[in-house]
Every structure is written in C-alpha cells, then in structure tokens.
Motif scaffolding. Structure first.
Motif, PDB file in Angstrom:
ATOM      1  N   THR A   1       0.865  -1.176   0.000  1.00 51.49           N
ATOM      2  CA  THR A   1       0.000   0.000   0.000  1.00 51.49           C
ATOM      3  C   THR A   1       0.904   1.229   0.000  1.00 51.49           C
ATOM      4  O   THR A   1       2.114   1.121   0.287  1.00 51.49           O
ATOM      5  N   ASN A   2       0.338   2.369  -0.283  1.00 50.46           N
ATOM      6  CA  ASN A   2       1.143   3.594  -0.282  1.00 50.46           C
ATOM      7  C   ASN A   2       1.731   3.847   1.109  1.00 50.46           C
ATOM      8  O   ASN A   2       2.898   4.228   1.235  1.00 50.46           O
TER       9      ASN A   2
ATOM     10  N   CYS B   1       5.737   4.043   1.921  1.00 55.87           N
ATOM     11  CA  CYS B   1       6.347   5.227   2.540  1.00 55.87           C
ATOM     12  C   CYS B   1       7.030   4.882   3.852  1.00 55.87           C
ATOM     13  O   CYS B   1       8.094   5.420   4.172  1.00 55.87           O
TER      14      CYS B   1
ATOM     15  N   GLN C   1       4.798  10.046   4.120  1.00 54.25           N
ATOM     16  CA  GLN C   1       4.420  10.353   2.730  1.00 54.25           C
ATOM     17  C   GLN C   1       5.095  11.631   2.249  1.00 54.25           C
ATOM     18  O   GLN C   1       5.558  11.701   1.114  1.00 54.25           O
TER      19      GLN C   1
ATOM     20  N   THR D   1       3.896   8.313 -10.467  1.00 59.71           N
ATOM     21  CA  THR D   1       3.304   8.425  -9.129  1.00 59.71           C
ATOM     22  C   THR D   1       1.797   8.646  -9.169  1.00 59.71           C
ATOM     23  O   THR D   1       1.173   8.762  -8.121  1.00 59.71           O
TER      24      THR D   1
ATOM     25  N   THR E   1       1.433   3.194  -5.674  1.00 61.44           N
ATOM     26  CA  THR E   1       2.752   3.517  -5.145  1.00 61.44           C
ATOM     27  C   THR E   1       3.678   3.967  -6.271  1.00 61.44           C
ATOM     28  O   THR E   1       3.452   3.635  -7.431  1.00 61.44           O
TER      29      THR E   1
END
Length: 180
Positions: free
Chosen positions: A32-33, A37, A51, A72, A76
C-alpha cells in the motif's frame, strides 16, 4: 533508445528508494502507499510525515535520473517501464513466462526463458546493499522462485527424456547461483 545504467554509489536513500520501487513491482501483492512510505523512510507511526518525506525523496531522485522516469499518479511510486529497463524485473518476467510455457509443455521455450533469466542473474545478489527485513524477504522470494522454476522445468525435461537440455539447465544454474 539508449539504455542508461543507474548507479548511485553515494546516496543510500536513493538506492533504497530505487530498490523499493523494483521490489514492490516484484511482489504478488504490492505494498500500500502507507507501507511503501514507511519502508522508504523508516517512519512507522506518522503516515503523513512518511508520505511527505517520500514525495521529497522522489523529487530529488527525479532530478538525478529524469522527471518522467518515476510514475506516481496511480498507486505507489514505480519506475516508468517505457523509459527504465530493470534487469531483475526482466528476469522475473522470464521466470513467469517459462512457467507458463512449461504448463503448455512448450519445454524448449521454457528452457530458453530459464536460461535467459539465469544469464541476467549472473550470480549477482538482488538488492545487494539493502539489509532491511523487507529486502531480505524479497531477495529470498526471488531466489526461491528461480530455484523452483529451474527444478520444475528440469523435471519436465527429464520426464520427456531430454537429458541434454536438463543437464545444461542445471549446469547453468550452478554457474549462476553459486553456493546452491
């Protein structure tokens, strides 16, 4: 189209970010984002801060390797396959295609694809400067998939009494995966 080899010897953050983008593309279930991060920054309890740091790192990396090399917009961050060729991703694609060919009993094609994957690997360790648990797991997973695919194709070749190709694939594996 020319190929540029990206080498960032002096910046561990950029190397980690590049490695993370590649490893994430290799996963069966991408990060996941927030997970991305967190790994990219080492910040675990503050997703917003992680982030922000990741966006800044991506901006710096784009300055080094080109603005359009990192995508982007959706999901991700990842390297733009139209502009960046990653040998490890190519090796993984060869493995996947070899397994598909083996499933169709197209054994010469499977053999050729496995040889191509091994030639890319050349005994080099994936993510060589990355020692975090995530990269250790990604490295282990890739090497396991490569070994398993080789053994699967070899078994099928042996079942077809194609000893010469089975032996050659095993020989190349030993050359390109020392210590196995």
């Amino acid at each position: 189209v020319g190929v540029t080899r990206i080498e960032l010897h002096d910046d561990a953050r950029n190397r980690t970010l590049l490695a993370l983008m590649v490893a994430n593309q290799m996963l069966r279930r991408p990060l996941t984002n927030a997970e991305f991060c967190q790994i990219a920054t080492g910040v675990e309890q503050d997703d917003e801060y992680a982030q922000r740091l990741t966006r800044m790192a991506i901006s710096r990396l784009r300055g080094l390797i080109g603005r359009n090399t990192i995508l982007t917009k959706s999901g991700t961050p990842r390297l733009n396959p139209a502009l960046v060729r990653v040998d490890l991703l190519e090796a993984q694609q060869h493995i996947n295609n070899a397994l598909a060919a083996a499933g169709e009993m197209a054994l010469f094609r499977a053999w050729s694809l496995m040889i191509a994957a091994l030639d890319i690997v050349r005994g080099e360790v994936p993510f060589p400067t990355q020692y975090e648990r995530f990269f250790e797991a990604a490295r282990d997973d890739f090497e396991h998939r490569l070994r398993s695919a080789v053994l699967h194709v070899v078994r099928l070749l042996l079942e077809e009494d194609d000893l010469q190709y089975a032996e050659e694939l095993l020989r190349r594996t030993i050359q390109n995966m020392p210590g196995d």
